[in-house]
Design a protein around this motif. Structure first.
Motif, PDB file in Angstrom:
ATOM      1  N   LEU A 124       0.831  -1.214   0.000  1.00  0.00           N
ATOM      2  CA  LEU A 124       0.000   0.000   0.000  1.00  0.00           C
ATOM      3  C   LEU A 124       0.857   1.253   0.000  1.00  0.00           C
ATOM      4  CD1 LEU A 124      -2.732  -1.084   2.516  1.00  0.00           C
ATOM      5  CD2 LEU A 124      -3.127  -0.394   0.143  1.00  0.00           C
ATOM      6  N   SER A 125       2.068   1.148   0.502  1.00  0.00           N
ATOM      7  CA  SER A 125       2.951   2.313   0.571  1.00  0.00           C
ATOM      8  C   SER A 125       3.604   2.648  -0.777  1.00  0.00           C
ATOM      9  CB  SER A 125       4.037   2.094   1.624  1.00  0.00           C
ATOM     10  OG  SER A 125       4.807   0.942   1.313  1.00  0.00           O
ATOM     11  N   ASP A 126       3.459   1.784  -1.782  1.00  0.00           N
ATOM     12  CA  ASP A 126       3.982   2.117  -3.112  1.00  0.00           C
ATOM     13  C   ASP A 126       3.243   3.348  -3.610  1.00  0.00           C
ATOM     14  OD1 ASP A 126       5.649  -0.064  -3.011  1.00  0.00           O
ATOM     15  OD2 ASP A 126       4.489  -1.279  -4.422  1.00  0.00           O
ATOM     16  N   LEU A 127       3.989   4.323  -4.089  1.00  0.00           N
ATOM     17  CA  LEU A 127       3.402   5.612  -4.462  1.00  0.00           C
ATOM     18  C   LEU A 127       2.240   5.482  -5.441  1.00  0.00           C
ATOM     19  CD1 LEU A 127       3.451   8.639  -4.110  1.00  0.00           C
ATOM     20  CD2 LEU A 127       5.159   8.766  -5.934  1.00  0.00           C
ATOM     21  N   GLN A 128       2.373   4.594  -6.434  1.00  0.00           N
ATOM     22  CA  GLN A 128       1.296   4.474  -7.425  1.00  0.00           C
ATOM     23  C   GLN A 128      -0.030   4.057  -6.795  1.00  0.00           C
ATOM     24  OE1 GLN A 128       1.530   1.443 -10.405  1.00  0.00           O
ATOM     25  NE2 GLN A 128       2.508  -0.019  -9.038  1.00  0.00           N
ATOM     26  N   TRP A 129       0.015   3.311  -5.688  1.00  0.00           N
ATOM     27  CA  TRP A 129      -1.213   2.888  -5.032  1.00  0.00           C
ATOM     28  C   TRP A 129      -1.585   3.796  -3.871  1.00  0.00           C
ATOM     29  CZ3 TRP A 129      -3.831   0.303  -8.162  1.00  0.00           C
ATOM     30  CH2 TRP A 129      -3.217  -0.551  -9.066  1.00  0.00           C
ATOM     31  N   GLU A 130      -0.613   4.281  -3.145  1.00  0.00           N
ATOM     32  CA  GLU A 130      -0.888   5.155  -2.010  1.00  0.00           C
ATOM     33  C   GLU A 130      -1.693   6.382  -2.438  1.00  0.00           C
ATOM     34  OE1 GLU A 130       1.805   6.402   1.681  1.00  0.00           O
ATOM     35  OE2 GLU A 130       2.460   7.335  -0.195  1.00  0.00           O
ATOM     36  N   LYS A 131      -1.350   6.956  -3.571  1.00  0.00           N
ATOM     37  CA  LYS A 131      -2.054   8.166  -4.023  1.00  0.00           C
ATOM     38  C   LYS A 131      -3.438   7.865  -4.603  1.00  0.00           C
ATOM     39  CE  LYS A 131       0.038   8.286  -8.615  1.00  0.00           C
ATOM     40  NZ  LYS A 131       0.862   9.024  -9.542  1.00  0.00           N
ATOM     41  N   ARG A 132      -3.725   6.600  -4.880  1.00  0.00           N
ATOM     42  CA  ARG A 132      -5.023   6.211  -5.441  1.00  0.00           C
ATOM     43  C   ARG A 132      -5.970   5.610  -4.403  1.00  0.00           C
ATOM     44  NH1 ARG A 132      -2.488   3.230 -10.727  1.00  0.00           N
ATOM     45  NH2 ARG A 132      -2.268   5.111 -12.005  1.00  0.00           N
ATOM     46  N   LEU A 133      -5.488   5.398  -3.192  1.00  0.00           N
ATOM     47  CA  LEU A 133      -6.278   4.735  -2.164  1.00  0.00           C
ATOM     48  C   LEU A 133      -7.521   5.557  -1.810  1.00  0.00           C
ATOM     49  CD1 LEU A 133      -6.537   2.419  -0.095  1.00  0.00           C
ATOM     50  CD2 LEU A 133      -5.192   3.840   1.470  1.00  0.00           C
ATOM     51  N   GLU A 134      -8.667   4.960  -1.955  1.00  0.00           N
ATOM     52  CA  GLU A 134      -9.949   5.599  -1.608  1.00  0.00           C
ATOM     53  C   GLU A 134     -10.346   5.214  -0.190  1.00  0.00           C
ATOM     54  OE1 GLU A 134     -13.892   5.569  -0.807  1.00  0.00           O
ATOM     55  OE2 GLU A 134     -12.787   7.227  -1.179  1.00  0.00           O
ATOM     56  N   GLY A 135     -10.117   3.934   0.173  1.00  0.00           N
ATOM     57  CA  GLY A 135     -10.447   3.511   1.524  1.00  0.00           C
ATOM     58  C   GLY A 135     -10.520   2.011   1.686  1.00  0.00           C
ATOM     59  N   PHE A 136     -10.704   1.616   2.948  1.00  0.00           N
ATOM     60  CA  PHE A 136     -10.849   0.209   3.319  1.00  0.00           C
ATOM     61  C   PHE A 136     -12.296  -0.016   3.732  1.00  0.00           C
ATOM     62  CE2 PHE A 136      -6.586   1.591   4.506  1.00  0.00           C
ATOM     63  CZ  PHE A 136      -5.806   0.638   3.872  1.00  0.00           C
ATOM     64  N   TYR A 137     -12.836  -1.179   3.388  1.00  0.00           N
ATOM     65  CA  TYR A 137     -14.256  -1.429   3.659  1.00  0.00           C
ATOM     66  C   TYR A 137     -14.491  -2.853   4.127  1.00  0.00           C
ATOM     67  CZ  TYR A 137     -14.909   2.885   1.120  1.00  0.00           C
ATOM     68  OH  TYR A 137     -14.839   4.189   0.728  1.00  0.00           O
TER      69      TYR A 137
END
Length: 141
Positions: A124-137
């Motif tokens: 999750l800490s990879d920049l490409q994913w960290e900046k796209r994270l909307e949330g956990f559900y």
């Protein structure tokens, strides 16, 4: 402890796929969540029957479907393994994944070559994913 996902890494991308023969991002969630984490998960494959021709059409359809299902989701701040993760791609909430624990997530991406492995375990800490994270559900039944 992060479960072993090695059996899933050979699974190819398949639009509306829902098993080890192939899956899309929600197909991975719908298969792995009950089989690995013992948690229920709706299938949703029947909701979208037509395959969109373009990436923009696919994202618009996925965004609409996810938005219509989110009333049965509860946002959580500290997810346990098996919770759904939602990512924004091109500004739309269209990509789902599973939280694997210890900052990792499991997901499936469309590939350019049919039959090519598409399942990945990433940070999750990879920049490409960290900046796209909307949330956990958590999915409510």
């Amino acid at each position: 402890m992060v479960p072993s996902f090695s059996a899933y890494f050979a699974v190819p991308y398949l639009w509306r796929g829902r098993d080890l023969q192939g899956w899309d991002c929600w197909g991975l969630v719908a298969w792995v969540r009950p089989h690995t984490f013992g948690l229920p998960c709706p299938d949703h494959a029947g909701i979208y029957s037509a395959r969109p021709e373009t990436r923009a059409e696919r994202f618009a359809l996925q965004s609409t479907l996810i938005s219509s299902q989110m009333s049965a989701w509860t946002r959580v701040e500290r997810p346990p393994p098996g919770n759904v993760i939602l990512f924004n791609i091109d500004g739309l909430p269209v990509h789902t994944a599973l939280y694997a624990g210890q900052g990792d997530f499991l997901h499936c991406l469309a590939t350019r070559r049919p039959g090519q492995s598409a399942t990945r375990l990433e940070r999750l800490s990879d920049l490409q994913w960290e900046k796209r994270l909307e949330g956990f559900y958590e999915l409510c039944s």
